[in-house]
Write an enzyme that holds these catalytic residues in place. Structure first.
Site, PDB file in Angstrom:
ATOM      1  N   ASP A 191       0.985  -1.212   0.006  1.00  0.00           N
ATOM      2  CA  ASP A 191      -0.096   0.069   0.089  1.00  0.00           C
ATOM      3  C   ASP A 191       0.836   1.070  -0.035  1.00  0.00           C
ATOM      4  O   ASP A 191       0.436   2.262  -0.719  1.00  0.00           O
ATOM      5  CB  ASP A 191      -0.906  -0.020   1.347  1.00  0.00           C
ATOM      6  CG  ASP A 191      -2.088  -0.982   1.192  1.00  0.00           C
ATOM      7  OD1 ASP A 191      -2.036  -1.737   0.283  1.00  0.00           O
ATOM      8  OD2 ASP A 191      -2.706  -0.899   2.162  1.00  0.00           O
ATOM      9  N   GLU A 203     -27.918 -16.676 -13.124  1.00  0.00           N
ATOM     10  CA  GLU A 203     -27.306 -15.614 -12.518  1.00  0.00           C
ATOM     11  C   GLU A 203     -27.753 -15.055 -11.078  1.00  0.00           C
ATOM     12  O   GLU A 203     -28.813 -15.243 -11.089  1.00  0.00           O
ATOM     13  CB  GLU A 203     -26.847 -14.387 -13.249  1.00  0.00           C
ATOM     14  CG  GLU A 203     -26.283 -14.702 -14.690  1.00  0.00           C
ATOM     15  CD  GLU A 203     -26.236 -13.209 -15.598  1.00  0.00           C
ATOM     16  OE1 GLU A 203     -26.610 -12.272 -14.912  1.00  0.00           O
ATOM     17  OE2 GLU A 203     -25.881 -13.630 -16.789  1.00  0.00           O
ATOM     18  N   LYS A 208     -28.900 -12.245  -8.771  1.00  0.00           N
ATOM     19  CA  LYS A 208     -29.834 -10.868  -9.076  1.00  0.00           C
ATOM     20  C   LYS A 208     -29.015 -10.001  -7.897  1.00  0.00           C
ATOM     21  O   LYS A 208     -29.686  -9.934  -6.625  1.00  0.00           O
ATOM     22  CB  LYS A 208     -31.204 -11.093  -9.189  1.00  0.00           C
ATOM     23  CG  LYS A 208     -31.808  -9.796  -9.241  1.00  0.00           C
ATOM     24  CD  LYS A 208     -33.446 -10.125  -9.470  1.00  0.00           C
ATOM     25  CE  LYS A 208     -34.102  -8.904  -9.801  1.00  0.00           C
ATOM     26  NZ  LYS A 208     -33.781  -7.596  -9.213  1.00  0.00           N
ATOM     27  N   ASP A 241     -28.518  -7.106  -5.715  1.00  0.00           N
ATOM     28  CA  ASP A 241     -29.564  -6.140  -5.198  1.00  0.00           C
ATOM     29  C   ASP A 241     -28.936  -4.450  -5.023  1.00  0.00           C
ATOM     30  O   ASP A 241     -28.493  -3.992  -3.992  1.00  0.00           O
ATOM     31  CB  ASP A 241     -29.913  -6.490  -3.769  1.00  0.00           C
ATOM     32  CG  ASP A 241     -31.210  -5.882  -3.183  1.00  0.00           C
ATOM     33  OD1 ASP A 241     -31.726  -5.095  -4.204  1.00  0.00           O
ATOM     34  OD2 ASP A 241     -31.573  -6.233  -2.083  1.00  0.00           O
ATOM     35  N   TYR A 261     -23.553  -7.114 -15.915  1.00  0.00           N
ATOM     36  CA  TYR A 261     -24.559  -8.466 -16.417  1.00  0.00           C
ATOM     37  C   TYR A 261     -25.058  -8.358 -17.862  1.00  0.00           C
ATOM     38  O   TYR A 261     -25.788  -9.086 -18.487  1.00  0.00           O
ATOM     39  CB  TYR A 261     -25.898  -8.430 -15.500  1.00  0.00           C
ATOM     40  CG  TYR A 261     -26.864  -7.219 -15.484  1.00  0.00           C
ATOM     41  CD1 TYR A 261     -27.071  -6.646 -16.341  1.00  0.00           C
ATOM     42  CD2 TYR A 261     -26.727  -6.600 -14.140  1.00  0.00           C
ATOM     43  CE1 TYR A 261     -28.069  -5.551 -16.211  1.00  0.00           C
ATOM     44  CE2 TYR A 261     -27.493  -5.424 -13.972  1.00  0.00           C
ATOM     45  CZ  TYR A 261     -28.216  -4.901 -14.861  1.00  0.00           C
ATOM     46  OH  TYR A 261     -28.734  -3.720 -15.059  1.00  0.00           O
ATOM     47  N   LYS A 294     -31.885 -16.275 -17.910  1.00  0.00           N
ATOM     48  CA  LYS A 294     -31.746 -15.661 -19.224  1.00  0.00           C
ATOM     49  C   LYS A 294     -31.534 -16.710 -20.282  1.00  0.00           C
ATOM     50  O   LYS A 294     -30.794 -17.835 -20.053  1.00  0.00           O
ATOM     51  CB  LYS A 294     -30.925 -14.761 -19.337  1.00  0.00           C
ATOM     52  CG  LYS A 294     -30.522 -13.608 -18.539  1.00  0.00           C
ATOM     53  CD  LYS A 294     -29.084 -12.986 -18.415  1.00  0.00           C
ATOM     54  CE  LYS A 294     -29.224 -11.725 -17.593  1.00  0.00           C
ATOM     55  NZ  LYS A 294     -27.935 -10.984 -17.423  1.00  0.00           N
ATOM     56  N   LYS A 339     -37.615 -14.295  -7.334  1.00  0.00           N
ATOM     57  CA  LYS A 339     -37.183 -13.480  -6.263  1.00  0.00           C
ATOM     58  C   LYS A 339     -37.351 -14.044  -4.905  1.00  0.00           C
ATOM     59  O   LYS A 339     -38.348 -14.923  -4.770  1.00  0.00           O
ATOM     60  CB  LYS A 339     -38.128 -12.164  -6.194  1.00  0.00           C
ATOM     61  CG  LYS A 339     -38.356 -11.453  -7.243  1.00  0.00           C
ATOM     62  CD  LYS A 339     -37.303 -10.212  -7.068  1.00  0.00           C
ATOM     63  CE  LYS A 339     -37.968  -9.084  -6.149  1.00  0.00           C
ATOM     64  NZ  LYS A 339     -37.215  -7.816  -6.496  1.00  0.00           N
ATOM     65  N   CYS A 341     -43.135  12.378  27.331  1.00  0.00           N
ATOM     66  CA  CYS A 341     -41.699  11.941  27.170  1.00  0.00           C
ATOM     67  C   CYS A 341     -41.298  10.865  28.165  1.00  0.00           C
ATOM     68  O   CYS A 341     -41.401  10.997  29.307  1.00  0.00           O
ATOM     69  CB  CYS A 341     -40.685  13.096  27.078  1.00  0.00           C
ATOM     70  SG  CYS A 341     -39.038  12.484  26.881  1.00  0.00           S
ATOM     71  N   CYS A 379     -38.033  12.628  30.219  1.00  0.00           N
ATOM     72  CA  CYS A 379     -38.402  13.838  31.151  1.00  0.00           C
ATOM     73  C   CYS A 379     -39.817  14.232  31.474  1.00  0.00           C
ATOM     74  O   CYS A 379     -39.936  15.152  32.038  1.00  0.00           O
ATOM     75  CB  CYS A 379     -37.628  14.986  30.379  1.00  0.00           C
ATOM     76  SG  CYS A 379     -38.495  15.614  29.034  1.00  0.00           S
ATOM     77  N   CYS A 435     -40.398  15.315  21.697  1.00  0.00           N
ATOM     78  CA  CYS A 435     -40.264  16.076  23.144  1.00  0.00           C
ATOM     79  C   CYS A 435     -39.702  17.287  22.928  1.00  0.00           C
ATOM     80  O   CYS A 435     -38.597  17.581  22.036  1.00  0.00           O
ATOM     81  CB  CYS A 435     -39.504  15.024  23.962  1.00  0.00           C
ATOM     82  SG  CYS A 435     -39.007  16.009  25.511  1.00  0.00           S
ATOM     83  N   CYS A 452     -33.991  17.611  28.444  1.00  0.00           N
ATOM     84  CA  CYS A 452     -34.459  16.185  28.437  1.00  0.00           C
ATOM     85  C   CYS A 452     -32.993  15.346  28.272  1.00  0.00           C
ATOM     86  O   CYS A 452     -32.241  15.449  27.287  1.00  0.00           O
ATOM     87  CB  CYS A 452     -35.142  16.083  27.295  1.00  0.00           C
ATOM     88  SG  CYS A 452     -35.648  14.303  26.907  1.00  0.00           S
TER      89      CYS A 452
HETATM   90  S1  IVH Z   1     -30.305  -8.635 -16.570  1.00  0.00           S
HETATM   91  C1  IVH Z   1     -33.927  -6.226 -17.998  1.00  0.00           C
HETATM   92  N1  IVH Z   1     -28.915  -9.497 -14.701  1.00  0.00           N
HETATM   93  O1  IVH Z   1     -32.402  -6.131 -11.805  1.00  0.00           O
HETATM   94  C2  IVH Z   1     -32.577  -6.309 -18.677  1.00  0.00           C
HETATM   95  N2  IVH Z   1     -30.374  -7.578 -14.425  1.00  0.00           N
HETATM   96  O2  IVH Z   1     -35.342  -5.963 -11.474  1.00  0.00           O
HETATM   97  C3  IVH Z   1     -31.689  -7.334 -18.279  1.00  0.00           C
HETATM   98  N3  IVH Z   1     -30.246  -7.108 -11.915  1.00  0.00           N
HETATM   99  O3  IVH Z   1     -32.647  -3.854 -14.166  1.00  0.00           O
HETATM  100  C4  IVH Z   1     -31.271  -7.194 -16.923  1.00  0.00           C
HETATM  101  N4  IVH Z   1     -28.823  -8.659 -11.449  1.00  0.00           N
HETATM  102  O4  IVH Z   1     -30.766  -3.692 -12.634  1.00  0.00           O
HETATM  103  C5  IVH Z   1     -29.668  -8.730 -15.109  1.00  0.00           C
HETATM  104  N5  IVH Z   1     -27.636 -10.385 -12.952  1.00  0.00           N
HETATM  105  C6  IVH Z   1     -28.593  -9.539 -13.360  1.00  0.00           C
HETATM  106  C7  IVH Z   1     -28.965  -8.528 -12.621  1.00  0.00           C
HETATM  107  C8  IVH Z   1     -29.962  -7.780 -12.950  1.00  0.00           C
HETATM  108  C9  IVH Z   1     -29.380  -7.342 -10.892  1.00  0.00           C
HETATM  109  C10 IVH Z   1     -31.065  -5.765 -11.951  1.00  0.00           C
HETATM  110  C11 IVH Z   1     -31.190  -5.081 -13.105  1.00  0.00           C
HETATM  111  C12 IVH Z   1     -32.534  -4.933 -13.685  1.00  0.00           C
HETATM  112  C13 IVH Z   1     -33.128  -5.283 -12.452  1.00  0.00           C
HETATM  113  C14 IVH Z   1     -34.679  -5.686 -12.762  1.00  0.00           C
END
Ligand code: IVH
Length: 686
Positions: A33, A112, A114, A116, A223, A290, A314, A408, A411, A426, A432
């Site tokens: 570093d 894949e 998803k 968040d 993605y 996909k 989900k 409160c 106090c 309060c 307080c």
């Molecule tokens: S593919 C829709 N792959 O989830 C166009 N999206 O709820 C293709 N997201 O808008 C999206 N992980 O922001 C894709 N492995 C993943 C993802 C992903 C998170 C998000 C993305 C999308 C949202 C839809």
């Protein structure tokens, strides 16, 4: 131009980019570093000396520094769609059947994670990051390029033979560790904690100061990719393709991405991550499935909102049920009351939960909570679990319902809920106990008085010992008061006393922020101290006068007037003044030293080595110049500092405005009597 310095700048940029890549993408530390910092400092210094070699994608941009006042709207070349959601195997069978009705050749799926976070589109031109845009409404988003440049896993310059234009799509998010660190830091500073990494990532991308974003350690997972010449055949090949240019892509080995051939394969992947997602270093809210072959994706097509060739599965937020023992009420620094449920301890994904937030009185009524109710508690992305419902079938007969308190809990003052407010308050703010302690803790905070050696526990201890009752009392503390207290060694007492003494030098804006006047945050405090020359002008200002100040609205003005109406608060301010704190604006000690800059309009941009931005602005005024914030035709000179904004430089070049670096500018001011000054007077310098 010094050729060897130019070469060194280019060499350092390449070297640092490659070390960054090894560290953030390949998880390899090639140098220490310390050595890395030395190289970065060397580059910073050279770039500062050569603003003409400005590069928006220099590795020095990672630390941020650009201020984005508003985020311009940008059209997406390809719309940013969303995904349809599914929640069960049946939904997945339906999805698969819909596709097989259209496609009668063999194909596979890619599963894949998803991620968040917040969707982002990043555009590269000739291998250089040129723009980063949020999803927005899917058709147009906001330009957050300066902030995205600070994210370590986003390459600024692509490796290898990158195409002319490349657009990648991904998700910007916090790792669990980075989010926890951020909240730990906030807890230390007595700032409200962020409850949800996704919303916090979204808020972080919209911060005006990119150096704040740089500190926050966001991450980016990709993605999708869009290319002018689309020669790629499968989703997974896209990742391989992106990886060679230096992007972080999901790995097969850790099963972040997997090719499967039917619904059973999809369901296996889903159930694997259902149990394992807790162990991931980042949050996911499901799985994305996909069609793998891009030509088949095209054939299946999109609706106006979402692709038909992909679906999200989900995961449900993790829920448990437990018994509600009691509701207690917390009093914050501002007097806001928050109801908190005391639960029979229960485990939610590895942590024991004893408390859950009920937010406010409305939420309490909505949930209709009774003593000993069986309640459902959910831990989603949030770190603080919340009660989401009651199992009415288990309600005890004759059980008493909870009623929001009238007074409160600390106090006993009558609580007030004003129109439009979600919280009860309060109003006994100066007497307080949690409000008194909260105010002192706020005052000593890093962005306020930054008093070294004291934390919230010390304030608790000093308050309990009867040594402090308000912020002014801090300045009465003596060594002999502190030494008899628990855990107070000679050295720590010395640190505390020195920290307090040192804080007397704090500038007016920090003191004002530290007073803790409701709605007067860091920015408003700066605006107020730029407008008023001293505290006396501020405390006698009328509501109307305050409302005329930039960024001060009715709510803020009302709060300031109310604060200074109280003798108690004026007394505190008087005592602080008596202890030697200076509540005067810098411009009040203004003296015209020369007219060398004779009303010239000067813009400064970036950071400076030998002088602060404020110092430089003051110097400009003292020498007869005028500071302006944006470059226009009327600008006479641009003083170019480190990490200066690219748009300013571009405009300055377009308008053919004289650009001076820090050294040249300071020399000009300091040598007013020598030939530089004469040249200037003859109009030769600009
Ligand atoms: S593919 C829709 N792959 O989830 C166009 N999206 O709820 C293709 N997201 O808008 C999206 N992980 O922001 C894709 N492995 C993943 C993802 C992903 C998170 C998000 C993305 C999308 C949202 C839809």
């Amino acid at each position: 131009m010094n050729k060897s310095e130019t070469d060194r700048i280019l060499q350092l940029r390449e070297l640092i980019h490659s070390y960054n890549h090894e560290y953030y993408i390949n998880s390899k530390s090639i140098i220490s570093d310390y050595e890395f910092d030395l190289l970065l400092k060397e580059l910073e210094k050279l770039e500062n000396k050569h603003p003409e070699l400005y590069d928006a994608n220099s590795p020095t941009k990672r630390v941020g520094g650009d201020i984005t006042k508003s985020f311009p709207s940008v059209m997406h070349q390809y719309p940013m769609l969303s995904l349809n959601n599914s929640y069960s195997k049946e939904d997945m069978v339906d999805f698969d059947e819909r596709i097989r009705k259209i496609i009668d050749v063999p194909f596979s799926y890619i599963c894949e994670l998803k991620y968040d976070g917040v969707a982002i589109s990043i555009i590269y031109e000739n291998g250089q990051l040129s723009k980063a845009v949020t999803r927005g409404d899917g058709t147009k988003g906001e330009d957050v390029t300066n902030n995205v440049r600070t994210i370590s896993s986003v390459p600024l310059v692509l490796k290898g033979n990158a195409p002319r234009k490349l657009e990648v799509r991904g998700e910007i998010m916090y790792s669990k560790a980075a989010f926890q660190d951020l909240n730990l830091q906030r807890a230390k500073e007595q700032l409200p904690l962020f409850s949800n990494p996704r919303n916090t990532a979204s808020g972080t991308l919209k911060l005006q100061d990119s150096s704040e974003v740089a500190k926050r350690k966001l991450d980016c997972f990709l993605y999708a990719v869009f290319l002018e010449d689309n020669h790629i055949e499968k989703v997974y090949d896209q990742y391989y393709y992106l990886n060679q240019f230096g992007f972080k892509t999901p790995s097969i080995k850790s099963r972040y991405v997997e090719e499967v051939f039917d619904v059973n394969g999809i369901m296996d992947f889903i159930s694997y991550w259902h149990s394992k997602r807790e162990d991931l270093p980042f949050e996911i809210d499901g799985i994305v499935i996909k069609v793998n072959e891009l030509a088949i994706q095209n054939e299946i097509g999109n609706t106006s909102k979402s692709p038909r060739w992909a679906i999200a599965y989900k995961y449900k937020a993790i829920q448990v049920s437990t018994i509600l023992e009691d509701i207690i009420y917390q009093v914050g620094r501002t007097g806001a009351i928050t109801p908190v449920a005391k639960l029979n301890p229960v485990e939610i994904s590895g942590t024991i939960v004893k408390r859950a937030s009920v937010h406010n009185a409305d939420q309490m009524i909505k949930l209709d909570l009774c003593y000993q109710d069986t309640v459902y508690v959910e831990k989603g992305g949030e770190i603080i679990p919340k009660i989401i419902g009651v199992d009415r079938t288990k309600r005890l007969t004759n059980s008493k319902s909870f009623k929001f308190i009238d007074n409160c809990p600390q106090c006993d003052s009558k609580l007030v809920r004003e129109d439009g407010e979600v919280h009860h308050y309060c109003l006994n703010s100066n007497f307080c106990p949690p409000q008194i302690k909260g105010k002192i803790i706020h005052f000593i905070g890093r962005k306020q008085m930054n008093i070294d050696g004291i934390g919230s526990e010390t304030i608790d201890q000093l308050y309990s010992a009867g040594l402090i009752n308000n912020i002014a009392d801090l300045y009465t503390l003596k060594k002999e008061d502190l030494l008899p207290l628990d855990r107070m060694a000679e050295k720590s007492v010395e640190n505390i006393i020195n920290g307090i003494l040192e804080s007397k030098k704090a500038p007016f804006n920090k003191i004002l922020f530290g007073l803790g006047i409701r709605f007067v945050g860091e920015t408003v405090a700066k605006k107020l101290t730029a407008h008023f020359q001293n505290i006396n002008q501020l405390r006698t200002a009328t509501f109307e006068e305050l409302c005329n100040i930039d960024e001060v609205g009715g709510k803020i003005a009302e709060s300031i007037v109310a604060y200074f109406k109280l003798d108690f608060n004026n007394e505190i301010v008087n005592r602080l003044l008596g202890f030697g704190l200076i509540m005067e604006s810098i411009q009040s000690d203004f003296k015209l030293k020369s007219t060398i800059l004779d009303n010239k309009k000067i813009v400064i941009s970036g950071a400076f080595q030998n002088i602060s931005r404020e110092g430089l602005k003051k110097l400009i005024e003292e020498n007869g110049g005028k500071n302006s914030s944006s470059v226009s035709k009327a600008t006479d000179i641009l003083v170019a500092g480190e990490n200066m904004g690219p748009s300013k430089l571009e405009k300055a070049n377009n308008f053919k405005i004289k650009i001076l670096n820090e050294e040249e500018f300071l020399k000009l001011i300091n040598q007013q009597n020598n030939s530089d000054a004469k040249q200037y007077e003859q109009g030769e310098l600009f």
